[in-house]
Design an enzyme around this catalytic site. Structure first.
Site, PDB file in Angstrom:
ATOM      1  N   GLU A   1      -3.419   7.453  -4.089  1.00  0.00           N
ATOM      2  CA  GLU A   1      -3.402   6.209  -3.329  1.00  0.00           C
ATOM      3  C   GLU A   1      -3.354   5.032  -4.292  1.00  0.00           C
ATOM      4  OE1 GLU A   1      -5.903   4.880   0.458  1.00  0.00           O
ATOM      5  OE2 GLU A   1      -7.084   4.652  -1.382  1.00  0.00           O
TER       6      GLU A   1
ATOM      7  N   TYR B   1       0.861  -1.189   0.000  1.00  0.00           N
ATOM      8  CA  TYR B   1       0.000   0.000   0.000  1.00  0.00           C
ATOM      9  C   TYR B   1       0.891   1.230   0.000  1.00  0.00           C
ATOM     10  CZ  TYR B   1      -3.052   3.715   1.733  1.00  0.00           C
ATOM     11  OH  TYR B   1      -3.728   4.890   1.873  1.00  0.00           O
TER      12      TYR B   1
END
Length: 396
Positions: free
Chosen positions: A206, A118
């Site tokens: 993101e 992530y």
């Protein structure tokens, strides 16, 4: 401004960030064509059909499916297009799927040594620096990782004047447990992400997941990109990516009338000028026993036209049981706002909820006189306390 995954990936690719290749489709036939193109271009073993909506958690909602052939990709796309996709981020109402991304599957069959990470970049307003947040535990359950094992979430603060520094990219790749070719590719990937974030004037970038493939490539498998509305004048090509079908139609209408509007879940509609006054107004609504139904800022130069538009938008919400108009006349004259309220009231048809109006500042006395002499069922207030009490009585 939110953009779709396929649009975000096109921006990343322009900054030399490796992505999961794919093509967008609006019909089942286009999905077959997209998969066929991918077969010719990268020859994947499988295809992934991904619903394109402005919300995360698509996989959990059934918005990401695997196809073995171009024909199967077309069948899946045909079933997905037009459906209402409900995810943890859409709420129970869900979002209609108007387009899909047909992408090459990058989780090679028979290979188990891929890894998911992530990575996100955003602004830390307190420090005035950018923050690159990352975790070796990427994928659909990243929220649980943050909640249950926050030590697995790492950060690097980046000075806007210096940019991301070499030692920081080394820290990131090291903390992600990489070595060799994957280590070097991750550093290159991070440099590209940061350049894309800065170059597009983004508020949030993101990538979840970032994938290390079995052959040590580093790819953006997903992309959530939020652009700063105030910087879009510098990027007309990015502004053109706006998808109005993904936005609340009431908020779109408010924007066309130069109103700052956000729908909330309360029962008192409010119209103000200025964000600070809006926050104070929402406070007095809460103190009076109500709950704000919206944030609506008509701006410093409010005119009768913007007031009418704001009135019309508030009245569309069936949850509204009362309306509080709270205007401070600095740049704008209170009497102009009062005239706008009266005109809006007369043209809105039957108004079945109480309306409380508090106007202070330039020409406030004239404004109160206009309201009081209008013959309309409008409650005039002078102080914050008067307004709060009037709202309390209106709700009782």
């Amino acid at each position: 401004m939110n953009v779709h995954e396929f649009q975000g990936k096109s921006i990343l690719k322009a900054y030399d960030v490796d992505i999961q290749e794919g093509f967008v489709a609006n019909t089942a036939e286009q999905a077959v064509m997209a998969a066929t193109q991918l077969k010719e271009k990268v020859n994947p073993e499988c295809f992934v059909v991904k619903a394109q909506i402005h919300a995360g958690g698509r996989g959990k909602g059934g918005g990401v499916k695997l196809a073995r052939t171009p024909e199967e990709a077309g069948t899946i796309a045909g079933n997905m297009l037009g459906m209402t996709l409900v995810t943890p981020q859409t709420g129970p109402a869900g979002k209609k799927v108007n387009k899909v991304l047909v992408a090459a599957d990058v989780y090679y069959a028979g290979k188990s040594d891929h890894r998911e990470f992530y990575i996100s970049i955003l602004l830390n307003r307190k420090s005035g620096r950018y923050v690159l947040m990352y975790s070796p535990d990427g994928g659909m359950d990243i929220e649980q990782v943050a909640e249950n094992d926050p030590g697995r979430i790492f950060t690097e603060e980046i000075s806007p004047s210096m940019g991301i520094l070499p030692f920081q990219t080394r820290n990131i790749a090291f903390n992600l447990g990489l070595s060799g070719e994957a280590f070097l590719n991750m550093r290159k990937f991070i440099y590209g992400l940061y350049e894309a974030f800065i170059g597009s004037d983004a508020q949030l970038l993101e990538i979840n997941p970032v994938l290390k493939t079995s052959d040590n490539r580093i790819l953006a498998v997903d992309c959530k990109l939020v652009l700063d509305d105030n910087a879009l004048f510098r990027h007309p090509e990015l502004a053109a990516m706006r998808d109005l079908e993904e936005e609340d139609p009431v908020e779109v209408e408010a924007g066309l009338s130069n109103l700052n509007y956000v729908k909330l879940d309360g029962n008192v509609g409010c119209m103000v000028n200025g964000a600070g006054l809006a926050m104070a107004t929402m406070d007095i609504i809460k103190l009076s026993g109500g709950s704000p139904a919206n944030f609506l800022d008509v701006g410093g130069g409010a005119s009768p036209e913007t007031v009418r538009a704001g009135f019309r938008i508030i009245l569309r919400d069936p949850a509204v049981k009362a309306i509080l108009i709270n205007i401070f006349g600095g740049i704008v004259r209170c009497d102009r706002v009062a005239n706008g309220v009266v005109e809006a009231y007369k043209t809105a048809g039957e108004i079945k909820v109480p309306v409380v109006v508090r106007l202070q500042g330039t020409n406030a006395a004239e404004a109160k006189e206009i309201i009081d002499n209008s013959g309309l069922s409008v409650i005039s207030a002078v102080s914050f306390g008067d307004a709060a009490e009037a709202v309390r009585r209106a709700l009782s």
